[in-house]
Design a protein around this motif. Sequence first.
Motif, short mmCIF file in Angstrom:
data_model
loop_
_atom_site.label_atom_id
_atom_site.label_comp_id
_atom_site.label_asym_id
_atom_site.label_seq_id
_atom_site.Cartn_x
_atom_site.Cartn_y
_atom_site.Cartn_z
N TYR A 294 -0.21 1.86 4.10
CA TYR A 294 -1.19 2.96 3.60
C TYR A 294 -1.06 4.24 4.23
N GLY B 137 0.76 -1.18 -0.03
CA GLY B 137 0.14 0.13 0.06
C GLY B 137 0.89 1.29 -0.12
N ARG C 282 -0.05 4.96 -0.91
CA ARG C 282 -1.51 5.02 -1.03
C ARG C 282 -2.20 5.88 0.10
N LEU D 19 -4.71 0.05 8.44
CA LEU D 19 -3.95 0.78 6.92
C LEU D 19 -2.60 1.07 7.11
N THR E 79 -7.13 -0.50 -4.49
CA THR E 79 -6.16 0.69 -4.54
C THR E 79 -5.02 0.01 -5.37
#
Length: 132
Positions: free
Chosen positions: A39, A12, A15, A34, A132
């Motif tokens: 992320y 991630g 992102r 996350l 994503t």
Amino acid sequence: MNDMAGIAEQAGASRKVLVVEDNDLNLKLFCDLLTAHGYAPEPVSDGRVAIERARSLRPDLILMDIQMPNVSGLDLIVALQDDAELRATPIMAVTAYAGHGDEERIRAAGAKAYISKPITIGRFMEAVRALT
């Protein structure tokens, strides 16, 4: 750190995820998950500022609670879909709304994914990665 953990964190990488959730514990849980997977979450606890924050952040994904005070997540999804700058941003509904027909209404409003609470970490992250 082993190689698999590094790969998971990089999945991630960079992102941005706008997390719209009025419950503080859920907001922290989603943001922590996350972050642990690489992320960059941006928490928003008041749906009334979600669209403005989405315009300034330009997230790669928006996680949207449906049952919130002041403005419903369903109304926010419709407003995001009506916004030319934001309509391409995928929206994932994360909600306790799990009654008959709720998922269909939420997807019809424009959500690309639907996860019911309580979440399972694996299913939650799988859905995030898919968008994503």
